[in-house]
Design an enzyme around this catalytic site. Structure first.
Site, PDB file in Angstrom:
ATOM      1  N   LYS A   1     -38.205  -3.029 -20.276  1.00 34.34           N
ATOM      2  CA  LYS A   1     -37.575  -3.768 -19.195  1.00 34.34           C
ATOM      3  C   LYS A   1     -37.124  -5.113 -19.732  1.00 34.34           C
ATOM      4  CE  LYS A   1     -42.172  -3.683 -17.198  1.00 34.34           C
ATOM      5  NZ  LYS A   1     -43.105  -3.014 -17.412  1.00 34.34           N
TER       6      LYS A   1
ATOM      7  N   MET B   1     -41.753 -16.755 -21.189  1.00 37.44           N
ATOM      8  CA  MET B   1     -40.811 -16.376 -20.122  1.00 37.44           C
ATOM      9  C   MET B   1     -40.300 -17.592 -19.357  1.00 37.44           C
ATOM     10  SD  MET B   1     -42.973 -13.127 -18.677  1.00 37.44           S
ATOM     11  CE  MET B   1     -44.535 -13.993 -18.657  1.00 37.44           C
TER      12      MET B   1
ATOM     13  N   ASP C   1     -42.102  -0.789 -25.186  1.00 34.37           N
ATOM     14  CA  ASP C   1     -41.401  -1.821 -24.416  1.00 34.37           C
ATOM     15  C   ASP C   1     -40.222  -2.383 -25.191  1.00 34.37           C
ATOM     16  OD1 ASP C   1     -42.939  -1.852 -22.221  1.00 34.37           O
ATOM     17  OD2 ASP C   1     -44.213  -3.516 -22.847  1.00 34.37           O
TER      18      ASP C   1
HETATM   19  N1  SAH Z   1     -47.432  -9.699 -24.611  1.00 33.29           N
HETATM   20  C1  SAH Z   1     -46.458 -10.562 -25.203  1.00 33.29           C
HETATM   21  C2  SAH Z   1     -45.744 -11.405 -24.183  1.00 33.29           C
HETATM   22  C3  SAH Z   1     -44.935 -10.615 -23.200  1.00 33.29           C
HETATM   23  S1  SAH Z   1     -44.099 -11.624 -22.039  1.00 33.29           S
HETATM   24  C4  SAH Z   1     -47.129 -11.422 -26.282  1.00 33.29           C
HETATM   25  O1  SAH Z   1     -48.341 -11.437 -26.379  1.00 33.29           O
HETATM   26  O2  SAH Z   1     -46.427 -12.050 -27.056  1.00 33.29           O
HETATM   27  C5  SAH Z   1     -42.522 -11.786 -22.801  1.00 33.29           C
HETATM   28  C6  SAH Z   1     -42.327 -13.178 -23.320  1.00 33.29           C
HETATM   29  O3  SAH Z   1     -42.952 -13.325 -24.570  1.00 33.29           O
HETATM   30  C7  SAH Z   1     -40.888 -13.553 -23.576  1.00 33.29           C
HETATM   31  O4  SAH Z   1     -40.233 -13.939 -22.397  1.00 33.29           O
HETATM   32  C8  SAH Z   1     -41.067 -14.716 -24.516  1.00 33.29           C
HETATM   33  O5  SAH Z   1     -41.447 -15.865 -23.828  1.00 33.29           O
HETATM   34  C9  SAH Z   1     -42.247 -14.260 -25.325  1.00 33.29           C
HETATM   35  N2  SAH Z   1     -41.837 -13.626 -26.582  1.00 33.29           N
HETATM   36  C10 SAH Z   1     -42.033 -12.356 -26.963  1.00 33.29           C
HETATM   37  N3  SAH Z   1     -41.569 -12.154 -28.214  1.00 33.29           N
HETATM   38  C11 SAH Z   1     -41.063 -13.331 -28.635  1.00 33.29           C
HETATM   39  C12 SAH Z   1     -40.472 -13.790 -29.838  1.00 33.29           C
HETATM   40  N4  SAH Z   1     -40.287 -12.967 -30.881  1.00 33.29           N
HETATM   41  N5  SAH Z   1     -40.100 -15.086 -29.928  1.00 33.29           N
HETATM   42  C13 SAH Z   1     -40.287 -15.927 -28.908  1.00 33.29           C
HETATM   43  N6  SAH Z   1     -40.840 -15.552 -27.744  1.00 33.29           N
HETATM   44  C14 SAH Z   1     -41.235 -14.276 -27.601  1.00 33.29           C
END
Ligand code: SAH
Length: 523
Positions: free
Chosen positions: A68, A186, A46
């Site tokens: 995406k 998000m 991803d």
């Molecule tokens: N499965 C992932 C989340 C996926 S949804 C997890 O467990 O972290 C995607 C969202 O994750 C983004 O919109 C943001 O809100 C958050 N996110 C992912 N990586 C991030 C990062 N390095 N810093 C801040 N927010 C992050």
């Protein structure tokens, strides 16, 4: 392609492993996740999985980007599901690498269910989720004995097809008010709406809030404020997605030590490293530990010498026992000799009985690591001049035969001085340094956009070659600060029209890193 018949029995050797890549910093994948990657036949990844992790997969493993971001879907979810099943049915071990944790807002459960429905074994290796990790590296503990004893993980981006939000904001506001933390994923685009919902359900607009973008990565940025002020602060700082929004008293905790991540001396510095790819990792790791973002621009590449030189090198190594001493001038020379011994079916015993010297501690370390040989002499200063003086003092090698495996472009000073002192020096070309073909796009793009803070030069050839490779664009180097490993490299840099911002006192990687840190020490 796929047999659509659902089957309860698992029939193929192939399987799908949903692996949590962690929040961003590649070090935050789990040991199990890394191990699965190292044994993958295919990796389906991803946008939010750090691409650096792909290097851990075997070189022959297929890497498929289904990333995406916002509305630019590369593959639909259905297509991704089908892809996983198809690859597994071909007998492949498929690692499905997902940002953070696979089951947290990652549609991992849908992928697992689709696999099961199609008779494909699917396992999950959990990951460190962004909602907990990003606050941590921004200095915000999500729970705290005095102010917060619950954490709610929550989506700030409701599925638009649901029509209305399924989140009970009244209950959420109650939890936060009673001493809780909410971590929204998000939610950047709906930040103000989220704040309004919460205040509308009884939270004071003085309730602390924070937003952390690119948490755990060197480019991490964050702001803190309150429900009333956070949107304006985010706008003023120009922060955006991906980010975690934290709401609750913890966002205002300001205890010493919590800001360890951003307090590192090189935090936020973007540094281009010009060593060869083989050598860059040590420098890279040291800089990254100090908080820098490192981009590699390997201007030079180490290759085997031409046939004639290669034959001479073979002959010298085959007759190594005829020498009285060997001098290693660099880790490249060590690697070249170790590789050659291997290729000739020999080992370190070929050097038994020889006096062994190394110029530079790193060279001695490489010698020990590659051949398990402890150098007899490592001069205190890593220059050729200092070496000859110490060598002559410490050994009785006048008139003796010395093997000197070196690069094709090495300076003649060392063999000349040894020769003048009465030694018989056999110089063999062990490797060549050549110009790489073009620079990695990440490095060149950052130079073009003026986002590079430092470029490090670790030898004259890195300076010569980077300028050569940049060609008409060499002027871009005047927009960054340039760091040199020592006087000889600085001289070459100046010859090439470059301005040396800092030169290391100690002419090795440790010294170079130290010089950079000193530049950023608080005055
Ligand atoms: N499965 C992932 C989340 C996926 S949804 C997890 O467990 O972290 C995607 C969202 O994750 C983004 O919109 C943001 O809100 C958050 N996110 C992912 N990586 C991030 C990062 N390095 N810093 C801040 N927010 C992050």
């Amino acid at each position: 392609m796929t047999d659509p018949t659902p089957t309860a029995s698992i029939t193929t050797a192939g399987r799908v492993i949903l692996v949590g890549a962690g929040p961003g910093d590649p070090g935050l994948i789990t040991v199990a996740g890394l191990s699965a990657l190292q044994r993958a036949d295919a990796v389906v990844f991803d946008a939010l999985a750090n691409p650096v992790l792909l290097d851990a997969a075997p070189p022959e493993a297929e890497r498929i980007d289904v990333g995406k971001r916002a509305k630019r879907h590369k593959l639909t979810q259905d297509e991704t599901n089908q892809l996983l099943v198809d690859l597994a049915k071909q007998g492949q071990r498929v690692v499905r690498l997902k940002g953070g944790d696979p089951y947290l807002f990652g549609r991992g459960a849908e992928e697992a269910a689709f696999c099961a429905k199609h008779g494909v074994a699917c396992e999950v290796i959990p990951g460190v989720t962004a909602g907990l990790a990003a606050p941590a590296t921004a200095g915000i503990p999500v729970t705290h004995r005095k102010v917060a004893s619950t954490v709610t993980i929550i989506t700030g981006h409701e599925d638009p097809t649901k029509g209305e939000t399924s989140i009970d904001y009244a209950a959420l506001a109650g939890l936060i008010k009673a001493g809780g933390t909410a971590c929204f994923y998000m939610g950047v685009g709906r930040l103000q709406a989220i704040c309004d919902e919460l205040t509308g359900h009884g939270l004071p607009d003085t309730m602390p809030a924070a937003l952390v973008q690119w948490g755990t990565l060197p480019k991490q940025r964050h702001v803190t404020g309150t429900l009333a002020s956070i949107q304006a602060k985010v706008d003023a700082a120009g922060l955006g997605s991906p980010a975690i929004i934290v709401v609750g008293e913890v966002a205002a905790i300001d205890e010493p030590g919590l800001d360890f991540f951003t307090a590192r001396p090189l935090f936020g510095q973007r540094i281009v490293v010009t060593r060869t790819r083989q050598q860059a990792s040590d420098l890279r790791t040291r800089l990254e530990e100090l908080g820098a973002e490192v981009l590699e621009a390997p201007a030079i590449q180490i290759v085997e010498p031409d046939t004639q030189a290669r034959q001479a090198f073979d002959a010298a190594i085959n007759a190594a026992g005829d020498y009285d001493a060997v001098v290693f001038t660099s880790t490249n020379a060590v690697n070249a000799v170790a590789d050659k011994l291997d290729a000739l079916g020999r080992d370190s015993r070929a050097l038994a009985g020889l006096h062994v010297s190394c110029i530079g501690a790193a060279t001695a370390q490489a010698l020990h690591a590659r051949l398990n040989i402890t150098a007899d002499l490592v001069p205190a200063r890593s220059t050729a001049e200092a070496f000859v003086d110490e060598f002559l003092l410490a050994t009785d090698l006048v008139g003796k035969r010395i093997l000197l495996p070196r690069a094709d472009i090495a300076r003649p000073m060392l063999p000349a001085k040894l020769h003048d002192a009465g030694c018989v020096v056999d110089e063999v070309i062990a490797y060549e340094t050549i110009l790489t073909k073009g620079l990695p796009t990440a490095a060149i793009d950052s130079l073009r956009t003026g986002e590079v803070d430092w470029v490090t030069f670790t030898s004259s050839s890195t300076a010569d070659n980077l300028v050569e490779l940049l060609g008409d664009e060499a002027a871009l180097l005047s927009d960054c600060k340039l760091a040199s490993i020592g006087p000889q490299t600085s001289a070459t840099m100046r010859d090439r029209g470059l301005t040396v911002a800092v030169e290391a006192d100690q002419h090795d990687i440790v010294g170079l890193v130290k010089a950079l840190v000193e530049q950023h020490a608080p005055q």
